[in-house]
Design an enzyme around this catalytic site. Sequence first.
Site, PDB file in Angstrom:
ATOM      1  N   ARG A 118       0.560  -1.267  -0.157  1.00 13.97           N
ATOM      2  CA  ARG A 118      -0.251  -0.344   0.595  1.00 13.97           C
ATOM      3  C   ARG A 118       1.173   1.267   0.172  1.00 13.97           C
ATOM      4  NH1 ARG A 118      -2.651  -2.923   4.195  1.00 13.97           N
ATOM      5  NH2 ARG A 118      -4.868  -4.650   2.450  1.00 13.97           N
ATOM      6  N   LYS A 140       2.299  11.157 -11.376  1.00 13.64           N
ATOM      7  CA  LYS A 140       0.929  10.239 -12.193  1.00 13.64           C
ATOM      8  C   LYS A 140       2.206   9.004 -12.636  1.00 13.64           C
ATOM      9  CE  LYS A 140      -1.609  13.472 -14.002  1.00 13.64           C
ATOM     10  NZ  LYS A 140      -2.027  13.879 -15.662  1.00 13.64           N
ATOM     11  N   GLU A 182       7.533  17.586 -25.489  1.00 17.91           N
ATOM     12  CA  GLU A 182       6.803  17.876 -24.210  1.00 17.91           C
ATOM     13  C   GLU A 182       7.749  19.683 -23.669  1.00 17.91           C
ATOM     14  OE1 GLU A 182       4.346  16.159 -23.023  1.00 17.91           O
ATOM     15  OE2 GLU A 182       4.717  14.404 -23.115  1.00 17.91           O
ATOM     16  N   LYS A 224       6.575  22.740 -14.839  1.00 18.11           N
ATOM     17  CA  LYS A 224       5.250  21.462 -13.918  1.00 18.11           C
ATOM     18  C   LYS A 224       5.985  21.686 -12.692  1.00 18.11           C
ATOM     19  CE  LYS A 224       4.284  16.833 -14.817  1.00 18.11           C
ATOM     20  NZ  LYS A 224       4.696  16.105 -15.264  1.00 18.11           N
ATOM     21  N   GLU A 234      -4.999  17.468 -10.712  1.00 18.56           N
ATOM     22  CA  GLU A 234      -5.384  17.483 -12.317  1.00 18.56           C
ATOM     23  C   GLU A 234      -7.107  17.584 -11.957  1.00 18.56           C
ATOM     24  OE1 GLU A 234      -3.619  15.879 -14.979  1.00 18.56           O
ATOM     25  OE2 GLU A 234      -6.240  16.000 -16.391  1.00 18.56           O
ATOM     26  N   ARG A 238      -3.905  21.574 -14.163  1.00 15.39           N
ATOM     27  CA  ARG A 238      -2.497  20.389 -14.397  1.00 15.39           C
ATOM     28  C   ARG A 238      -3.046  19.706 -15.812  1.00 15.39           C
ATOM     29  NH1 ARG A 238       0.166  16.068 -10.708  1.00 15.39           N
ATOM     30  NH2 ARG A 238       1.216  15.226 -13.135  1.00 15.39           N
ATOM     31  N   ASN A 242      -1.860  18.331 -20.470  1.00 13.52           N
ATOM     32  CA  ASN A 242      -2.491  17.454 -21.921  1.00 13.52           C
ATOM     33  C   ASN A 242      -2.593  17.709 -22.737  1.00 13.52           C
ATOM     34  OD1 ASN A 242      -2.319  15.481 -19.807  1.00 13.52           O
ATOM     35  ND2 ASN A 242      -3.764  15.911 -18.845  1.00 13.52           N
ATOM     36  N   HIS A 245      -2.203  15.716 -25.875  1.00 15.87           N
ATOM     37  CA  HIS A 245      -2.331  14.224 -25.698  1.00 15.87           C
ATOM     38  C   HIS A 245      -3.555  13.555 -25.843  1.00 15.87           C
ATOM     39  CE1 HIS A 245       1.395  15.750 -23.681  1.00 15.87           C
ATOM     40  NE2 HIS A 245       1.595  14.071 -22.942  1.00 15.87           N
ATOM     41  N   HIS A 249      -3.022  10.581 -27.898  1.00 12.99           N
ATOM     42  CA  HIS A 249      -3.024   8.944 -27.182  1.00 12.99           C
ATOM     43  C   HIS A 249      -4.086   7.935 -27.757  1.00 12.99           C
ATOM     44  CE1 HIS A 249      -2.083   9.991 -22.583  1.00 12.99           C
ATOM     45  NE2 HIS A 249      -1.218  10.112 -23.227  1.00 12.99           N
ATOM     46  N   HIS A 262       5.681   8.338 -27.667  1.00 16.00           N
ATOM     47  CA  HIS A 262       4.840   9.399 -26.236  1.00 16.00           C
ATOM     48  C   HIS A 262       5.114  10.693 -27.150  1.00 16.00           C
ATOM     49  CE1 HIS A 262       2.356  10.356 -24.079  1.00 16.00           C
ATOM     50  NE2 HIS A 262       3.023  11.472 -23.557  1.00 16.00           N
TER      51      HIS A 262
HETATM   52  P1  NAD Z   1      10.984   5.090 -22.428  1.00 14.52           P
HETATM   53  O1  NAD Z   1      11.103   5.164 -21.393  1.00 14.52           O
HETATM   54  O2  NAD Z   1      10.602   4.081 -23.889  1.00 14.52           O
HETATM   55  O3  NAD Z   1      12.576   5.452 -23.278  1.00 14.52           O
HETATM   56  C1  NAD Z   1      12.918   5.867 -24.713  1.00 14.52           C
HETATM   57  C2  NAD Z   1      13.958   5.320 -25.587  1.00 14.52           C
HETATM   58  O4  NAD Z   1      14.954   5.837 -24.869  1.00 14.52           O
HETATM   59  C3  NAD Z   1      13.499   3.172 -24.223  1.00 14.52           C
HETATM   60  O5  NAD Z   1      14.279   2.692 -25.376  1.00 14.52           O
HETATM   61  C4  NAD Z   1      13.990   3.258 -23.202  1.00 14.52           C
HETATM   62  O6  NAD Z   1      15.073   1.816 -22.862  1.00 14.52           O
HETATM   63  C5  NAD Z   1      15.814   4.181 -23.983  1.00 14.52           C
HETATM   64  N1  NAD Z   1      17.031   5.130 -22.835  1.00 14.52           N
HETATM   65  C6  NAD Z   1      16.248   5.504 -22.461  1.00 14.52           C
HETATM   66  N2  NAD Z   1      17.350   6.291 -21.520  1.00 14.52           N
HETATM   67  C7  NAD Z   1      18.311   5.934 -22.322  1.00 14.52           C
HETATM   68  C8  NAD Z   1      19.683   6.919 -22.745  1.00 14.52           C
HETATM   69  N3  NAD Z   1      20.220   7.691 -21.713  1.00 14.52           N
HETATM   70  N4  NAD Z   1      20.299   6.642 -23.311  1.00 14.52           N
HETATM   71  C9  NAD Z   1      20.059   5.448 -24.033  1.00 14.52           C
HETATM   72  N5  NAD Z   1      18.386   4.703 -24.117  1.00 14.52           N
HETATM   73  C10 NAD Z   1      17.356   5.593 -23.162  1.00 14.52           C
HETATM   74  O7  NAD Z   1      10.089   6.555 -23.717  1.00 14.52           O
HETATM   75  P2  NAD Z   1      10.094   8.156 -22.968  1.00 14.52           P
HETATM   76  O8  NAD Z   1      10.215   8.993 -23.742  1.00 14.52           O
HETATM   77  O9  NAD Z   1      11.172   8.106 -21.757  1.00 14.52           O
HETATM   78  O10 NAD Z   1       8.614   8.468 -21.496  1.00 14.52           O
HETATM   79  C11 NAD Z   1       7.478   7.757 -21.916  1.00 14.52           C
HETATM   80  C12 NAD Z   1       6.680   6.954 -21.455  1.00 14.52           C
HETATM   81  O11 NAD Z   1       6.031   8.276 -20.415  1.00 14.52           O
HETATM   82  C13 NAD Z   1       5.182   7.550 -21.947  1.00 14.52           C
HETATM   83  O12 NAD Z   1       4.496   5.625 -21.374  1.00 14.52           O
HETATM   84  C14 NAD Z   1       4.027   7.805 -21.595  1.00 14.52           C
HETATM   85  O13 NAD Z   1       2.441   7.770 -21.269  1.00 14.52           O
HETATM   86  C15 NAD Z   1       4.645   8.359 -19.787  1.00 14.52           C
HETATM   87  N6  NAD Z   1       5.083   9.443 -19.638  1.00 14.52           N
HETATM   88  C16 NAD Z   1       4.375   9.913 -18.217  1.00 14.52           C
HETATM   89  C17 NAD Z   1       4.165  11.287 -18.173  1.00 14.52           C
HETATM   90  C18 NAD Z   1       4.024  11.192 -16.630  1.00 14.52           C
HETATM   91  O14 NAD Z   1       4.078  12.672 -15.995  1.00 14.52           O
HETATM   92  N7  NAD Z   1       4.086  10.805 -15.790  1.00 14.52           N
HETATM   93  C19 NAD Z   1       4.484  12.384 -18.624  1.00 14.52           C
HETATM   94  C20 NAD Z   1       4.704  12.711 -20.218  1.00 14.52           C
HETATM   95  C21 NAD Z   1       5.368  10.954 -20.611  1.00 14.52           C
HETATM   96  N1  GLY Z   2       2.413  14.538 -18.477  1.00 18.91           N
HETATM   97  C1  GLY Z   2       1.127  15.126 -17.692  1.00 18.91           C
HETATM   98  C2  GLY Z   2       0.635  15.835 -16.262  1.00 18.91           C
HETATM   99  O1  GLY Z   2       1.630  15.081 -15.913  1.00 18.91           O
HETATM  100  O2  GLY Z   2       0.196  15.590 -15.447  1.00 18.91           O
END
Ligand code: NAD
Ligand code: GLY
Length: 358
Positions: A118, A140, A182, A224, A234, A238, A242, A245, A249, A262
């Site tokens: 939890r 998030k 972003e 942010k 949100e 917040r 998006n 997005h 999505h 993404h």
């Molecule tokens: P990802 O985590 O898939 O990373 C992209 C690629 O780069 C992967 O193949 C990873 O293994 C590789 N990689 C990571 N770091 C590296 C490095 N230093 N050197 C070489 N390769 C590296 O993608 P992302 O773009 O980082 O994140 C996208 C995800 O984040 C999506 O799932 C999206 O929904 C989520 N997201 C979440 C939020 C949030 O607020 N929580 C906000 C935006 C996006």
């Molecule tokens: N990436 C959207 C949020 O963090 O609210």
Amino acid sequence: MKTLHVELGDRRYPIHIGSGLLGRPELLCPPIPGRQVLVVSNTTVAPLYLERTRAALTGLRHEAVILPDGEQHKTLVVLNEVFTALLRHRFDRNCTIVALGGGVVGDMAGFAAACYQRGVHFIQIPTTLLAQVDSSVGGKTAVNHPLGKNMIGAFYQPRCVLADTDTLATLPDRELSAGLAEVIKYGLIRDLPFLEWLEANLDALLAREASALSEAIERSCRNKAEIVAADERETGERALLNLGHTFGHAIETGAGYGVWLHGEAVAVGMALAADLSARLGWLSEEQVGRILALLERARLPLTPPPDLTADDFSRLMAVDKKVQDGRLRLILLRGLGQGVIADGVDPVRLRETLEARR
Ligand code: NAD
Ligand code: GLY
């Protein structure tokens, strides 16, 4: 090193941004209250940065779990590997999960931290530009469901974010561009001076100039952190984060997770949001042109996949976390640097945007 804070009262936490941070135990260890640490990473990032991270966990018991790489693995099934590791190592309620990777690892590790017993402690070490400017900050966490992206998750804040800009040296160009989507988002929704700075400095960012990258990360995180401090769950502002997005999505889900990055899908989504804002009379053609030009210079796509029809979009966009009582809400622009939450958007104009494909 620069340090910002996300001001959330007794859950306030630092975001450290700079070069060489991975090897610094004095940054990583103090936010860890207990002695047990599970580092969650993936098959791409672990060979590059796991050893350095573990070396900085001095005096602590540290284990690691390495997940398969890719958005298609951001599932409940793969998440279970984290729970299995925690249970196998008999980790207790005072353990800490450290996410080492991009947004996929961060979102999954964070959700595991929110669920295990939890709720256990959590730290983010983001290694993509996208994760350093966005996903590691704000709490998030989620996994995907075949019917909708990020639909299963929780709000769960980390105790610290450690963004080591050196890790960006190994990031593929396509991933750097995805992160820039972003970054541009913050300029569009609330920070016109930052948008103008991006127009002036985009080439330096693409060339990975350290000072430009650091400034872009810091200004993004500052935006942010302010938004999250004002509206953690949100209920209002917040939602501006998006921008692009809801369209994005739909593209990610429609094409199949992992086909579009993404950030790429968000870039197309922002282009569509700009188009729709212009159709509603809220943006001039010149302003739309500036947005499209910046996205294009960042080597981001501007148009959705040709086989994703307007009907597909409508169906997929109905599964969105901003939908309330069946009503779609979109983030649009009433000027550059001026995002708005738009309820009850004229469906005729929306259809025009989805069919236009500039
Ligand atoms: P990802 O985590 O898939 O990373 C992209 C690629 O780069 C992967 O193949 C990873 O293994 C590789 N990689 C990571 N770091 C590296 C490095 N230093 N050197 C070489 N390769 C590296 O993608 P992302 O773009 O980082 O994140 C996208 C995800 O984040 C999506 O799932 C999206 O929904 C989520 N997201 C979440 C939020 C949030 O607020 N929580 C906000 C935006 C996006
Ligand atoms: N990436 C959207 C949020 O963090 O609210």
